[in-house]
Design an enzyme around this catalytic site. Structure first.
Site, short mmCIF file in Angstrom:
data_model
loop_
_atom_site.label_atom_id
_atom_site.label_comp_id
_atom_site.label_asym_id
_atom_site.label_seq_id
_atom_site.Cartn_x
_atom_site.Cartn_y
_atom_site.Cartn_z
N ALA A 111 37.51 44.64 13.61
CA ALA A 111 38.88 44.19 13.49
C ALA A 111 39.92 44.15 14.63
O ALA A 111 41.04 43.48 14.47
CB ALA A 111 39.46 45.16 12.46
N ALA A 112 39.51 44.39 15.82
CA ALA A 112 40.70 44.41 16.61
C ALA A 112 40.53 43.09 17.52
O ALA A 112 39.50 42.24 17.21
CB ALA A 112 40.35 45.48 17.86
N PRO A 113 41.74 42.34 17.67
CA PRO A 113 43.02 43.10 17.72
C PRO A 113 43.92 42.93 16.44
O PRO A 113 44.88 43.73 16.44
CB PRO A 113 43.91 42.14 18.58
CG PRO A 113 43.22 40.95 18.62
CD PRO A 113 41.64 41.10 18.30
N GLY A 114 43.31 42.45 15.42
CA GLY A 114 43.85 42.56 13.88
C GLY A 114 44.37 41.17 13.35
O GLY A 114 45.30 41.54 12.31
N GLY A 115 44.08 40.35 13.84
CA GLY A 115 44.61 39.15 13.34
C GLY A 115 44.10 38.87 11.74
O GLY A 115 44.80 38.70 11.00
N CYS A 143 33.59 32.46 16.15
CA CYS A 143 34.36 31.55 16.86
C CYS A 143 33.55 30.72 17.82
O CYS A 143 33.77 30.40 18.78
CB CYS A 143 35.46 32.05 17.34
SG CYS A 143 35.28 33.12 18.63
N ASP A 152 33.87 39.98 11.26
CA ASP A 152 34.25 38.84 12.09
C ASP A 152 33.61 39.22 13.51
O ASP A 152 34.29 39.92 14.28
CB ASP A 152 35.95 38.77 12.24
CG ASP A 152 36.43 37.53 13.24
OD1 ASP A 152 35.78 36.44 12.96
OD2 ASP A 152 37.31 37.90 13.80
N1 SAM Z 1 38.72 40.13 13.58
C1 SAM Z 1 39.26 40.24 14.88
C2 SAM Z 1 40.79 39.65 14.55
O1 SAM Z 1 40.95 38.64 13.93
O2 SAM Z 1 41.78 39.88 15.44
C3 SAM Z 1 38.57 39.62 15.82
C4 SAM Z 1 37.44 40.45 16.23
S1 SAM Z 1 36.41 39.89 17.26
C5 SAM Z 1 35.85 38.46 17.07
C6 SAM Z 1 35.04 41.08 17.38
C7 SAM Z 1 35.50 42.43 17.55
O3 SAM Z 1 34.01 43.25 17.30
C8 SAM Z 1 35.79 42.74 19.04
O4 SAM Z 1 37.05 43.51 18.74
C9 SAM Z 1 35.07 43.82 19.68
O5 SAM Z 1 35.48 44.74 20.44
C10 SAM Z 1 34.03 44.30 18.58
N2 SAM Z 1 32.67 44.56 18.85
C11 SAM Z 1 32.09 44.51 20.12
N3 SAM Z 1 30.72 44.86 19.82
C12 SAM Z 1 30.56 45.34 18.98
C13 SAM Z 1 29.46 45.90 18.37
N4 SAM Z 1 28.45 46.21 18.99
N5 SAM Z 1 29.64 46.20 16.92
C14 SAM Z 1 30.59 46.03 16.23
N6 SAM Z 1 31.74 45.49 16.80
C15 SAM Z 1 31.79 45.10 18.02
#
Ligand code: SAM
Length: 422
Positions: free
Chosen positions: A106-110, A227, A174
Site C-alpha cells: 500500500a505505501a505510499p498510499g495513492g 506500472c 499493486d
Molecule cells: N499502492 C501504492 C500506491 O498506490 O501508492 C504503491 C505500491 S508500490 C507499486 C509497491 C509496494 O510494494 C512498495 O511500497 C514496496 O515497498 C512494496 N514491496 C516491496 N517489496 C515487497 C514484497 N516483497 N512484498 C510485498 N510488498 C513489497
C-alpha cells in the site's frame, strides 16, 4: 540498460516509433480530490492549479503544476498527488461503503487512499506495507487524508494469508515491479532495468498474487496492477494465475501506454473469485479502551467538538483510538494504526492527536482558528500565530483543518508535528 530495454520493446510494439518519440515529452501529472473532505466541484472552486478531468476517475485531474505539494490545501488533505494512469486500477474493484478491503502493497498510499474514498468511512480497510519506513509514510498519508476506518499494518504478505483467508470482499495487489511505465517520471528506473530484474519481479508477483487470492471471499474481487509493460509481469502473470487458480475468472484487463492514452504506463487486471471460502468472520479482539482515557477524551471533546466522534474505542499503549465496529483481533499483527487516533490522556489532561484535526470537518468543530493560504504559512513552518482562541483548537486553511494549536487568548502555540513542518 535503456538500450536493451528499448530494443526489446521495438521487437514487441507495432507502433514503437510513437512510443520512442513520446519518451522525450514530459510525464503526465495529476491529483485526486479527497472526496472524504470535499467534492471535486468544491475543490475546483478553490484550486490554485488549473484542472482537467481524468476520464477514468471522477475525482482525478490532470495538472501542470510542478510542485502541488507546496499548497497548504495539500497539508489539509484536500488532494493526493497521483499520476493519472495510477488512478485506473481502484475503480475496477467497485468498492462499496461497508465492505472489507485489503491493499496488500500500500505505501505510499495513492491507491489505498483512493479505496478509502470509495468506502466513505464505512467498513474495514486494511492497508499493508512490508517495508517499515514506507509503512510510516503510508500512515502519514492516511492521517492527512482524514481516513478513519483503516488498519495500517507492516507485514510480509505471506504472513497474512492464514489469518485473513476468505475474509475480504475486495483485494488490491499493486505489486512492486520493474517500473517500465515510469521511465519519464523516474529516470532511475531505466538504470535499474535488466531482464533479470523483470524475471525476479515476475516471480515475486506470482507469490503476492497467491497470498492475495487466499484472502478474497467467494464472489469477491481481486485487482492486480503494475506500472510496467513487461508481459512477464503483466499478461503472462495473469494467465499463469488463472491456470493455477481455477476458482478465479478474469473480468477485465487494461494497459495504458503513454503514446496511446493520456497517462504514464500502467497495467491492471480484474479477477472475480467464483468458488471457495465464504465471507468468513474473524474473532473480535480482546483489546479494550482504558476508562480513564475515555473519560478524559469525553471532557476534552465537549469543548472541542459540536458533534464528538462516537463509537468503539481502544487503547494502544498511551493512544486512544476510535476503531471500526467490526475490528478483528490484532494479536500478533504489526499494526501502526487501527482506526482514528484520538489522542493521549496524560496527567489527567487529554492531548489530542494531529490525526483528529485532519479527520474533522469544520462544521463538527467548536474550536477552529481559520487562516488564509498566506496567513497559514508561518504555522506550517512551526511558528506561533496571533489568535484570540483559548485552549485547544483545530487550525484550518480557509475552513479546512490541517493541524492543532493551543491558544492563550492572544497567541496560538504551534502543535503542527515537527516531522511535517516546512
Ligand atoms: N499502492 C501504492 C500506491 O498506490 O501508492 C504503491 C505500491 S508500490 C507499486 C509497491 C509496494 O510494494 C512498495 O511500497 C514496496 O515497498 C512494496 N514491496 C516491496 N517489496 C515487497 C514484497 N516483497 N512484498 C510485498 N510488498 C513489497
Amino acid at each position: 540498460m535503456l538500450e536493451q530495454y528499448l530494443r526489446r520493446l521495438q521487437e514487441r510494439l507495432t507502433d514503437y516509433a510513437a512510443y520512442e518519440a513520446c519518451l522525450r515529452l514530459p510525464p503526465y501529472k495529476g491529483l485526486r480530490v479527497n472526496t472524504l473532505k470535499l467534492t471535486a466541484e468544491e475543490f475546483a472552486a478553490l484550486s490554485p492549479f488549473a484542472l482537467e478531468p481524468v476520464p477514468w476517475e471522477g475525482a482525478g485531474f490532470y495538472i501542470e503544476e510542478e510542485r502541488p505539494g507546496r499548497s497548504a490545501y495539500h497539508d489539509a488533505g484536500l488532494f493526493y498527488v497521483q499520476e493519472p494512469s495510477a488512478m485506473c486500477a481502484v475503480p475496477l474493484l467497485d468498492v462499496q461503503p461497508g465492505e472489507r478491503v485489503l491493499d496488500l502493497c500500500a505505501a505510499p498510499g495513492g491507491k489505498g487512499t483512493q479505496l478509502a474514498q470509495a468506502m466513505q468511512g464505512q467498513g474495514i480497510l486494511v492497508l499493508n506495507e512490508k517495508i517499515p519506513a514506507r509503512a510510516k509514510i503510508l500512515l502519514q498519508n492516511v492521517e492527512r487524508m482524514g481516513i478513519v476506518n483503516a488498519v495500517v499494518t507492516c507485514a510480509d504478505p505471506a504472513s497474512l494469508e492464514e489469518r485473513f483467508a476468505g475474509y475480504f470482499d475486495k483485494v488490491l495487489v499493486d505489486a512492486p515491479c520493474s517500473g517500465e511505465g515510469m521511465l519519464r517520471k523516474e529516470p532511475e528506473a531505466a538504470a535499474n532495468w535488466s531482464p533479470e530484474n523483470v524475471s525476479m519481479c515476475a516471480a515475486r508477483q506470482k507469490k503476492l498474487l497467491d497470498s492475495a487470492a487466499r484472502m478474497v471471499c467467494e464472489g469477491g474481487r481481486l485487482v492486480y496492477s503494475t506500472c510496467t509493460f513487461a508481459e512477464e509481469e503483466d499478461e503472462e502473470n495473469v494467465s499463469d494465475f488463472l491456470r493455477r487458480h481455477p476458482d478465479f475468472r478474469l473480468l477485465q484487463q487494461r494497459k495504458i501506454w503513454p503514446h496511446r492514452e493520456r497517462g504514464e504506463g500502467h497495467f491492471a487486471a480484474l479477477f472475480e473469485r467464483t468458488a471457495g471460502a465464504g465471507r468468513l468472520r474473524l474473532r473480535p479482539g480482546k483489546e479494550r479502551a482504558e476508562r480513564a482515557a475515555v473519560a478524559s477524551f469525553s471532557s476534552f471533546a465537549m469543548d472541542f467538538f459540536v458533534r464528538p466522534p462516537a463509537g468503539r474505542m481502544l487503547s494502544f499503549g498511551e493512544t486512544l483510538c476510535l476503531v471500526p465496529e467490526e475490528l478483528f483481533s490484532l494479536d500478533g499483527l504489526r499494526v501502526l494504526r487501527a482506526g482514528l487516533a484520538l489522542g493521549c490522556a496524560r496527567a489527567g489532561r487529554f492531548e489530542p492527536a494531529h490525526a483528529l484535526a485532519l479527520a474533522a470537518r469544520r462544521e463538527d468543530l467548536r474550536a477552529v482558528a481559520s487562516f488564509s493560504e498566506e496567513e497559514i504559512a508561518p504555522y506550517l513552518r512551526g511558528e506561533e500565530l496571533p489568535c484570540a482562541v483559548r485552549g485547544w483548537c483545530a487550525v484550518a486553511v480557509n475552513g479546512y483543518p490541517l493541524g492543532l494549536g493551543k491558544g492563550s487568548g492572544n497567541v496560538l502555540k504551534n502543535h503542527y508535528p515537527k516531522g511535517l513542518r516546512r
